[in-house]
Design an enzyme around this catalytic site. Structure first.
Site, PDB file in Angstrom:
ATOM      1  N   GLU A  16       0.841  -1.197   0.000  1.00 25.05           N
ATOM      2  CA  GLU A  16       0.000   0.000   0.000  1.00 25.05           C
ATOM      3  C   GLU A  16       0.876   1.248   0.000  1.00 25.05           C
ATOM      4  OE1 GLU A  16      -1.989  -1.438   3.819  1.00 25.05           O
ATOM      5  OE2 GLU A  16      -1.856   0.702   4.155  1.00 25.05           O
ATOM      6  N   CYS A  45      -3.320  -4.832   3.836  1.00 24.21           N
ATOM      7  CA  CYS A  45      -2.228  -5.673   4.322  1.00 24.21           C
ATOM      8  C   CYS A  45      -2.213  -7.071   3.730  1.00 24.21           C
ATOM      9  CB  CYS A  45      -2.283  -5.768   5.850  1.00 24.21           C
ATOM     10  SG  CYS A  45      -2.024  -4.182   6.638  1.00 24.21           S
ATOM     11  N   ARG A 100     -12.271   1.237  17.210  1.00 27.68           N
ATOM     12  CA  ARG A 100     -12.602  -0.045  17.838  1.00 27.68           C
ATOM     13  C   ARG A 100     -13.202  -1.030  16.846  1.00 27.68           C
ATOM     14  NH1 ARG A 100     -11.638   0.120  22.946  1.00 27.68           N
ATOM     15  NH2 ARG A 100     -11.345   2.162  23.899  1.00 27.68           N
ATOM     16  N   THR A 155     -11.797  -2.020  14.306  1.00 31.66           N
ATOM     17  CA  THR A 155     -10.742  -2.790  13.653  1.00 31.66           C
ATOM     18  C   THR A 155     -10.575  -4.196  14.234  1.00 31.66           C
ATOM     19  OG1 THR A 155      -9.113  -1.849  15.148  1.00 31.66           O
ATOM     20  CG2 THR A 155      -9.390  -0.754  13.038  1.00 31.66           C
ATOM     21  N   HIS A 187      -1.444 -12.485  10.617  1.00 34.55           N
ATOM     22  CA  HIS A 187      -1.154 -11.072  10.382  1.00 34.55           C
ATOM     23  C   HIS A 187      -0.980 -10.371  11.724  1.00 34.55           C
ATOM     24  CE1 HIS A 187      -0.942  -7.114   8.809  1.00 34.55           C
ATOM     25  NE2 HIS A 187      -2.031  -6.735   9.432  1.00 34.55           N
ATOM     26  N   ASN A 213       4.510  -3.166  12.388  1.00 33.53           N
ATOM     27  CA  ASN A 213       3.563  -3.749  11.438  1.00 33.53           C
ATOM     28  C   ASN A 213       4.041  -3.419  10.027  1.00 33.53           C
ATOM     29  OD1 ASN A 213       1.414  -4.592   9.904  1.00 33.53           O
ATOM     30  ND2 ASN A 213      -0.070  -3.142  10.770  1.00 33.53           N
ATOM     31  N   SER A 236      -7.306  -5.061   5.562  1.00 36.11           N
ATOM     32  CA  SER A 236      -8.503  -4.284   5.873  1.00 36.11           C
ATOM     33  C   SER A 236      -9.334  -4.085   4.628  1.00 36.11           C
ATOM     34  CB  SER A 236      -8.103  -2.924   6.449  1.00 36.11           C
ATOM     35  OG  SER A 236      -7.523  -3.117   7.712  1.00 36.11           O
TER      36      SER A 236
END
Ligand SMILES: [Zn+2]
Lengths: 360, 145
Positions: free
Chosen positions: A93, A125, A213, A215, A248, A280, A310
């Site tokens: 990305e 990701c 939250r 996520t 992940h 990350n 995501s």
């Protein structure tokens, strides 16, 4: 987590011809920003930090240059001529150009041009594992003998945002080839995708936004568990069958928690859990976890890898290590060798390296 | 910026591709079509290993246009293991750690960029050889946050 029946009885993706990993290579840049530096600047040092430190690219590094180094390591381990590679695919990305492929820069640098496909992949990701899966199909169909799949990122977090502690840099490259030439055979793959707005970055904006939250439960946990349990169900395996599992890793807690939810033990997850030391690495995260596992894996080991991107989705893979691994592990620098090549920087140097200073 | 000039030099810059004399086997970089040793013409390509040693160096504090953002940096005269001496920027090293005889290896890095709209130019630089550590069991373990 209970799933509807149609989700737990999937068709596993497996090409007609068996394929595997012929070569692999990691890359992590040299610089480290300790999380306490971010905390010092934005929180006066109060509060916890989600990781120890993150890897930061130097002034002359980007997703293209980092992919070149990982790809060279993968070709070295596979010991093939780069002109035999029929696809160079880079998932990220943080591609250096908005329009102009990263993949052609990589293909030219490793000597794979001109008889090759080149494309850049995008799915937050999980862009890297997507390229990995597509490479399985390309080699498995007989369209190619070798295809290169790379997951690499130089992630950026908004200054002061929670993501700035963890947004790291690194990734890995995989040369997918025929199973009989592989150091690990890919026994099956499964993808689990829904439209979920947990994290995004709009065009022409430098930093991503996230649904806070939102996520966790409906994004990361639902998709990682959905993909992993479906794959294990179809393969007839249980967590204890795997020597190593890679999930992940946006932080240190999520992959450990998701593993424990499904019955994995900490010692199955630790070898591939690099986020506390490099942050990350987004599209590189699951794939560089796998490279750290391959560095120490033994013939016969069964390995599980589940990515998460995501938006949202997870790709899950089951791999079986072959006796070709031991010789090839030693042909290029290991993932831990790159992690140990470590130079600490402060927040001021970090802002310079990451182009956060206004020069004119 | 001359996009076409950078494009023509891409292969030699990305992967350190030079020439080899078909007569005396002298390795030639940059490629120039004529052997500096025996003066015979050659167009045979040769990809260098990328390994070499720092022969001499100098640190740049006042950089030329296009490179200001990277200063201070060190330019090295690198002797490739195949023979030729080439000039290149050193990277992944603190300027006060450079020394003559240092073992270096080629990496492909960003050389310069043409403002925030133009092309990015990539090419070879040299860095200290990534050292090889033996893997210790504790490498895989760490205290969880
Ligand atoms: Zn000659």
């Amino acid at each position: 987590m209970a799933l509807p029946a149609e989700m737990t009885q999937p068709k596993i993706m497996k090409p007609a011809r068996d394929v595997g990993i012929a070569g692999y290579g990691a890359y992590v840049p040299r610089y480290r920003l300790p999380a306490v530096e971010v905390s010092r600047v934005w929180k006066e040092g109060t509060g916890g930090t989600p990781i120890k430190e993150k890897a930061v690219p130097g002034l002359d590094e980007d997703t293209a240059t980092m992919s070149v180094e990982a790809a060279r390591n993968a070709v070295t381990r596979a010991q093939i001529a780069p002109t035999e590679i029929r696809a160079v695919w880079v998932g990220s990305e943080s591609h250096p150009y908005a329009v102009k492929p990263t993949s052609t820069i990589v293909a030219e640098s490793i000597g794979a041009v001109p008889s090759t496909m080149g494309a850049d992949w995008q799915f937050a990701c999980k862009a890297g594992t997507e390229a990995f899966q597509a490479s399985m199909g390309l080699v498995g169909s007989g369209m190619a003998e070798y295809a290169m799949a790379i997951g690499m990122d130089t992630a950026q977090g908004k200054p002061g945002d929670a993501l700035e502690y963890t947004a790291g840099a690194g990734g890995a490259a995989y040369l997918i080839g025929p199973a009989e030439e592989s150091l690990a055979v890919i026994e099956g793959s499964y993808s689990f995708v829904t439209d979920t707005p947990d994290f995004w970055r709009r065009a022409n904006k430098p930093y991503p936004e996230h649904g806070s939250r939102f996520t966790g439960e409906p994004a990361y946990f639902k998709h990682v568990v959905g993909a992993t349990e479906a794959l294990m169900d179809a393969m007839g395996t249980t967590p204890s069958d795997y020597a190593h599992a890679i999930f992940h890793q946006p932080n240190a807690k999520f992959p450990m928690r998701v593993g424990k939810m499904m019955g994995f033990q900490a010692n199955q997850i630790e070898t591939g859990l690099l986020v506390p030391m490099i942050g990350n690495t987004y599209a590189g995260a699951a794939l560089i976890g796998l490279s750290a596992v391959l560095d120490v894996a033994k013939p016969g080991d069964l390995i599980l890898m589940t990515s998460f991107g995501s938006g949202a989705g997870s790709d899950c893979f089951q791999l079986r290590i072959t006796d070709k691994i031991e010789k090839r592990q030693k042909l290029a620098p290991t993932t831990q060798q790159y992690i140990k090549r470590r130079t600490e920087i402060d927040y001021a140097t970090y802002t310079r390296f990451r182009g956060k200073l206004v020069m004119k | 910026m001359q996009v076409s000039r950078h494009w023509r030099l891409q292969q030699q810059r990305y992967a350190l591709v030079g020439q080899v004399c078909t007569d005396c086997e002298e390795k030639i970089f940059p490629p120039r079509g004529v052997c500096p040793n025996c003066a015979k013409e050659t167009d045979a390509q040769f990809e260098f290993s990328g390994r070499g040693k720092v022969y001499s160096f100098s640190t740049v504090y006042t950089a030329p246009a296009g490179f200001e953002g990277s200063a201070p940096y060190t330019i090295g005269l690198v002797q490739l293991e195949e023979g030729p001496l080439i000039t290149a920027q050193l990277t992944d090293i603190d300027n006060d750690h450079v020394e003559i005889g240092l073992d270096v290896e080629m990496v492909t890095r960003k050389l310069l960029q043409d403002g925030d709209r133009g092309v990015l130019v990539y090419g070879y630089k040299f860095r200290p050889v990534v050292p090889v550590w033996e893997l210790e069991p504790e490498d895989a373990l760490f205290a969880l946050a």
